[in-house]
Scaffold this active site. Structure first.
Site, PDB file in Angstrom:
ATOM      1  N   GLU A 152      -1.300  11.255   2.770  1.00 40.17           N
ATOM      2  CA  GLU A 152      -2.343  11.633   3.715  1.00 40.17           C
ATOM      3  C   GLU A 152      -2.206  13.119   3.989  1.00 40.17           C
ATOM      4  OE1 GLU A 152      -3.531   9.088   6.806  1.00 40.17           O
ATOM      5  OE2 GLU A 152      -2.703   7.304   5.843  1.00 40.17           O
TER       6      GLU A 152
ATOM      7  N   GLU B   5       0.851  -1.177   0.000  1.00 41.22           N
ATOM      8  CA  GLU B   5       0.000   0.000   0.000  1.00 41.22           C
ATOM      9  C   GLU B   5       0.892   1.233   0.000  1.00 41.22           C
ATOM     10  OE1 GLU B   5      -2.658   2.232   3.318  1.00 41.22           O
ATOM     11  OE2 GLU B   5      -3.172   0.132   2.942  1.00 41.22           O
TER      12      GLU B   5
END
Length: 109
Positions: A5, A1
């Site tokens: 953010e 992944e």
């Protein structure tokens, strides 16, 4: 992944963005990057450049972070097939306790 953010409480004249490469079960390789603009004031392009030997995090075409995959055998093998990664961009607001943030009905819950 692979992650970008964007956190509202880190936005400003220069903004900090959390980047991460997760592998296996919660094995993180995170790093804050700093961009020379307020991420909340305009649209920006967030991208990953994945090669057989590295992964880079780009904002508006500029590389802000690059990691060699050679130190991470599982990632190195997966990097040969760029579509084998899950890629995320998350946008987080400020803390719900900050003035004007959050859902009013839940502020004092």
């Amino acid at each position: 992944e692979l992650d970008f953010e964007i956190m509202g409480n880190q936005a400003g004249a220069t903004s900090k963005i959390w980047t991460n490469m997760l592998r296996g079960t919660c094995q993180e390789n995170w790093k804050w990057i700093t961009v020379p603009f307020d991420v909340s004031k305009d649209y920006h392009t967030y991208a990953f450049d994945i090669t057989a030997d590295s992964i880079s995090w780009l904002v508006d075409g500029v590389v802000y972070r690059s990691v060699s995959t050679k130190d991470f055998p599982v990632v190195h093998a997966a990097a040969k097939q760029a579509d084998s990664f899950r890629k995320y961009a998350s946008v987080w607001g400020k803390s719900s306790g900050d003035a004007g943030e959050g859902i009013p009905a839940f502020r004092n819950a």
